[in-house]
Design an enzyme around this catalytic site. Structure first.
Site, PDB file in Angstrom:
ATOM      1  N   LYS A  14       0.826  -1.218   0.000  1.00 30.84           N
ATOM      2  CA  LYS A  14       0.000   0.000   0.000  1.00 30.84           C
ATOM      3  C   LYS A  14       0.862   1.271   0.000  1.00 30.84           C
ATOM      4  O   LYS A  14       0.610   2.192  -0.757  1.00 30.84           O
ATOM      5  CB  LYS A  14      -0.926   0.042   1.237  1.00 30.84           C
ATOM      6  N   ARG A  89      -9.883   0.477   8.402  1.00 28.98           N
ATOM      7  CA  ARG A  89      -9.467  -0.880   8.754  1.00 28.98           C
ATOM      8  C   ARG A  89     -10.580  -1.642   9.451  1.00 28.98           C
ATOM      9  O   ARG A  89     -10.380  -2.816   9.808  1.00 28.98           O
ATOM     10  CB  ARG A  89      -8.260  -0.815   9.675  1.00 28.98           C
ATOM     11  N   ARG A 128      11.351  -6.392   5.539  1.00 31.99           N
ATOM     12  CA  ARG A 128      11.244  -4.961   5.866  1.00 31.99           C
ATOM     13  C   ARG A 128      11.718  -4.706   7.302  1.00 31.99           C
ATOM     14  O   ARG A 128      12.409  -3.732   7.570  1.00 31.99           O
ATOM     15  CB  ARG A 128       9.792  -4.483   5.676  1.00 31.99           C
ATOM     16  N   ARG A 134      11.666  -1.569  11.740  1.00 35.45           N
ATOM     17  CA  ARG A 134      10.311  -1.243  12.186  1.00 35.45           C
ATOM     18  C   ARG A 134       9.861  -2.237  13.254  1.00 35.45           C
ATOM     19  O   ARG A 134       9.872  -3.449  13.029  1.00 35.45           O
ATOM     20  CB  ARG A 134       9.359  -1.240  10.974  1.00 35.45           C
ATOM     21  N   ARG A 145      -0.942  -9.310  13.497  1.00 36.64           N
ATOM     22  CA  ARG A 145      -1.511  -8.307  12.567  1.00 36.64           C
ATOM     23  C   ARG A 145      -2.305  -8.993  11.450  1.00 36.64           C
ATOM     24  O   ARG A 145      -3.328  -8.474  11.000  1.00 36.64           O
ATOM     25  CB  ARG A 145      -0.396  -7.443  11.984  1.00 36.64           C
TER      26      ARG A 145
HETATM   27  P1  AMP Z   1       0.389   0.445   8.961  1.00 35.16           P
HETATM   28  O1  AMP Z   1       1.605   1.286   8.865  1.00 35.16           O
HETATM   29  O2  AMP Z   1      -0.758   0.958   8.128  1.00 35.16           O
HETATM   30  O3  AMP Z   1       0.663  -1.017   8.736  1.00 35.16           O
HETATM   31  O4  AMP Z   1      -0.130   0.562  10.482  1.00 35.16           O
HETATM   32  C1  AMP Z   1       0.684   0.138  11.566  1.00 35.16           C
HETATM   33  C2  AMP Z   1      -0.166  -0.022  12.813  1.00 35.16           C
HETATM   34  O5  AMP Z   1      -0.783   1.219  13.152  1.00 35.16           O
HETATM   35  C3  AMP Z   1      -1.323  -1.011  12.708  1.00 35.16           C
HETATM   36  O6  AMP Z   1      -0.901  -2.348  12.938  1.00 35.16           O
HETATM   37  C4  AMP Z   1      -2.266  -0.501  13.793  1.00 35.16           C
HETATM   38  O7  AMP Z   1      -1.812  -0.856  15.081  1.00 35.16           O
HETATM   39  C5  AMP Z   1      -2.104   1.011  13.658  1.00 35.16           C
HETATM   40  N1  AMP Z   1      -3.063   1.581  12.683  1.00 35.16           N
HETATM   41  C6  AMP Z   1      -2.784   2.167  11.482  1.00 35.16           C
HETATM   42  N2  AMP Z   1      -3.908   2.554  10.856  1.00 35.16           N
HETATM   43  C7  AMP Z   1      -4.924   2.196  11.662  1.00 35.16           C
HETATM   44  C8  AMP Z   1      -6.339   2.300  11.564  1.00 35.16           C
HETATM   45  N3  AMP Z   1      -6.931   2.828  10.479  1.00 35.16           N
HETATM   46  N4  AMP Z   1      -7.086   1.820  12.591  1.00 35.16           N
HETATM   47  C9  AMP Z   1      -6.517   1.267  13.682  1.00 35.16           C
HETATM   48  N5  AMP Z   1      -5.199   1.125  13.838  1.00 35.16           N
HETATM   49  C10 AMP Z   1      -4.402   1.588  12.838  1.00 35.16           C
END
Ligand code: AMP
Length: 189
Positions: A14, A89, A128, A134, A145
């Site tokens: 993404k 999400r 990654r 990270r 996740r």
């Molecule tokens: P990402 O970078 O999009 O993979 O997000 C990393 C983490 O941030 C996720 O595993 C969630 O813990 C949190 N997070 C990001 N976006 C959301 C969202 N829209 N709703 C809830 N938690 C989020």
């Protein structure tokens, strides 16, 4: 306005594809994950709250996420639209996004679902984690996740099919090939 939701499991590409969409179509970009990581880095109260959830592979509560999203969205001055990366999400977030855009006379133009097989997601995320450090890209958290993705996020596929904005994208292939499929979907709108 071109409002694009880029959707997919963790590791589906993404972020990578969003950057290219932003460049080509001149969109503003909201990555909720990036917003949260910046808050953590800056040591804010929100960052402290978010860290507990992120490190455990869980989602931040909807009400908090929806507030954050509206704040970032309303901070954009102009542009041709927005790409939503990592939001929504949950079904509650999709409902909230629809309502928020409607209040502003807008709507989601397309939802692009980047589909990637599970073993490939795992390989990409572990790589990654090794390359970027990270914190949530370790095997144990990645597994959590992916469970959260299947239980809370994947139901959005049917939600967007009902909405009429769903487009499937094969997320396995070269970055250029995937981007070409994305552009084809956007250019058809
Ligand atoms: P990402 O970078 O999009 O993979 O997000 C990393 C983490 O941030 C996720 O595993 C969630 O813990 C949190 N997070 C990001 N976006 C959301 C969202 N829209 N709703 C809830 N938690 C989020």
């Amino acid at each position: 306005m071109l409002n694009v939701v880029i959707f997919g499991a963790p590791g589906s590409g993404k972020g990578t594809q969003s950057a290219r969409i932003v460049e080509k179509y001149g969109l503003n970009h909201i990555s909720t994950g990036d917003v949260l990581r910046a808050e953590i880095k800056n040591g804010t109260e929100l960052g402290k709250t978010a860290k507990g959830y992120i490190d455990n592979g869980q989602l931040i509560p909807d009400a908090l996420m929806i507030d954050i999203l509206a704040g970032v969205f309303d901070g954009f001055k102009d542009g041709k639209g927005v790409i939503f990366d990592g939001f929504p999400r949950t079904i509650a977030q999709a409902d909230a996004l629809k309502a928020m855009l409607k209040e502003r006379g807008q709507e989601v133009s397309v939802m692009l679902d980047l589909e990637v097989p599970e073993d490939e997601l795992m390989t990409r995320l572990i790589k990654r984690g090794q390359e970027t450090g990270r914190a949530d890209d370790n095997e144990e958290t990645i597994k959590k996740r992916l469970v959260v993705y299947h239980s809370q996020t994947a139901p959005l596929i049917d939600w967007y099919k009902n909405d009429g904005t769903y487009r499937h994208i094969n997320g396995l292939g070269t970055m250029d090939g995937i981007f070409a499929d994305i552009c084809e979907a956007i250019d058809k709108l």
